[in-house]
Structure formats: C-alpha cells, structure tokens
Design a protein around this motif. Structure first.
Motif, short mmCIF file in Angstrom:
data_model
loop_
_atom_site.label_atom_id
_atom_site.label_comp_id
_atom_site.label_asym_id
_atom_site.label_seq_id
_atom_site.Cartn_x
_atom_site.Cartn_y
_atom_site.Cartn_z
N ASN A 74 0.84 4.30 -2.51
CA ASN A 74 0.35 5.54 -2.48
C ASN A 74 1.78 6.07 -3.57
OD1 ASN A 74 -2.12 5.58 -0.83
ND2 ASN A 74 -1.18 4.78 0.33
N LEU A 131 -1.11 -1.75 -7.47
CA LEU A 131 -2.91 -2.13 -7.21
C LEU A 131 -3.04 -3.25 -7.12
CD1 LEU A 131 -4.99 -0.53 -6.90
CD2 LEU A 131 -5.39 -0.32 -9.23
N VAL A 155 1.08 -1.23 0.31
CA VAL A 155 -0.38 0.41 -0.39
C VAL A 155 0.84 1.37 -0.23
CG1 VAL A 155 -1.40 1.19 1.36
CG2 VAL A 155 -2.35 -1.18 1.15
N CYS A 170 -7.66 2.49 -2.31
CA CYS A 170 -6.39 2.39 -3.44
C CYS A 170 -7.11 2.43 -4.95
CB CYS A 170 -5.22 0.96 -3.31
SG CYS A 170 -4.45 1.01 -1.96
#
Length: 220
Positions: free
Chosen positions: A103, A118, A99, A133
């Motif tokens: 980002n 992703l 994650v 996301c």
C-alpha cells in the motif's frame, strides 16, 4: 527462603511491572502526538532513551515510518519500511507488513516495488487480501475503472481508513476513464479527510481488514 533471594525476586517483579507500564505509556504517548499532528514531538519521544530500550524494534520502526511518512520524509519512510520488510517476523506479521508495504509503495507511485510486493502478497496472504491488492494495483498502475460504482456504494459505511483508500482509488479510476472533473472532486475529498483525521498510512494489519473488493467479488 533466604531474605536476599526474596529481595531479588521483588526487585525483578517491580522492574518488570515498571518497564511494562512505561513501555505502554510511551507507545500511547507517541501515537497521541502523531494523531495530533505533533510529529516533531512524536519523533523526539521516539528518540527518548527509555523508548529506545523498552519499545520492541519492530514497533520502533513502525512508529518511525509513520512519523517520517507524515512529515513528507520519503527517503527515511522508505528506509523504515524496507527494514520492517526484511526483519525476521512471524508468518502473520510478515503477511501484514507485506500488505502495508504494498500500500505504501502504491501511494508513492513506486510501481516496480509495488509489483514485487504484490507477488509476495499472493504467496503470504489469503485469497481475499491478494485479490484486494491486485485490484488496487490494476487501478493505480493500470487503466481499470470498472469499480467506480461499487466503491462509491461502499463510502457511506466505510470507516476513515477505508474511506481514504476508496477516495484514492475512485479518483484514479475517474482519471483512467478520462473524467478529470470527477477525479479532482474525489482528490479534494481525500485531502479534506486527511486534514480532518491527520491521516497517513494504515498500521500493520489494517490492509487485511479494510478490503476494497466487494464480498461477492473476492472469490471471482
């Protein structure tokens, strides 16, 4: 018990306690220097002999990533991020760093790498995190702009980490909608927040706690 055995045990205990205290001290010191914007000093401390041998490798990479990213050293920040992503981590840590990586690559506009991560997020993380996301990707790499009002409504109760992300996503949505004036307004608010809190990237795990998908929409 023989005296030499007692002495040996005492030495081991003292070494363990001393190394634990020093490791904690170095970690806190580096974070404090980073938070104060003293990135060169933070990097110097990271290169300290004791920091190199006492701090876990993953933690060193995380702190180095934060400092490089804050100093605008994209190549080195990306290198640290890729090293973290490729390490043998626990399932929980791998989900968190995935994650974090998503980002980061969204932030530097690396759409290809963000899309790859992703896909990993959807495999490693729970449905709510994956939905968050996906929404971020659709806004930053696509043309979605239907979450402006919902996200603006979240700003008053958002902590600095979430507020930073919301400003970014709201600004991009206004640009997607063709409202340049409102986009610039939120971009300026993001810049002001960054200067106030010396804000860069969230630490591992924060992406799972600071969701941008409203609770009533996460299971949609």
């Amino acid at each position: 018990m023989r005296p030499e055995v007692i002495i040996f045990i005492a030495i081991v205990v003292v070494y363990f306690l001393a190394s634990t205290i020093l490791r904690h001290y170095l970690d806190v010191k580096i974070q404090a220097l980073y938070s104060a914007g003293l990135y060169d000093d933070a990097f110097k401390t990271l290169n300290n002999f004791f920091a190199r041998i006492l701090l876990p490798t993953f933690r060193q990479y995380t702190l180095r990533f934060m400092v490089h990213e804050a100093r605008g050293e994209r190549e080195m920040a990306t290198r640290m991020m890729e090293l973290m992503l490729r390490m043998r981590n626990s399932k929980k840590r791998q989900a968190q760093v995935t994650v974090m990586g998503f980002n980061y690559f969204i932030t530097i506009d690396d759409k290809k790498r963000a899309k790859e991560l992703l896909s990993d997020v959807k495999q490693r993380c729970d449905q709510a995190v994956a939905a968050d996301c996906q929404l971020t990707y659709d806004i930053m790499c696509g043309k979605r702009h239907d979450y402006i009002e919902r996200m603006e409504g979240m700003l008053d109760s958002a902590d600095p980490a979430l507020k930073s992300k919301l400003y970014l996503l709201i600004a991009k949505q206004y640009r997607n909608a063709g409202d340049t004036k409102s986009a610039k307004k939120y971009e300026q608010m993001l810049d002001d927040l960054a200067k106030e809190f010396e804000f860069s990237m969230p630490q591992p795990g924060s992406g799972e706690k600071a969701g941008t998908v409203p609770a009533d929409k996460k299971d949609a």
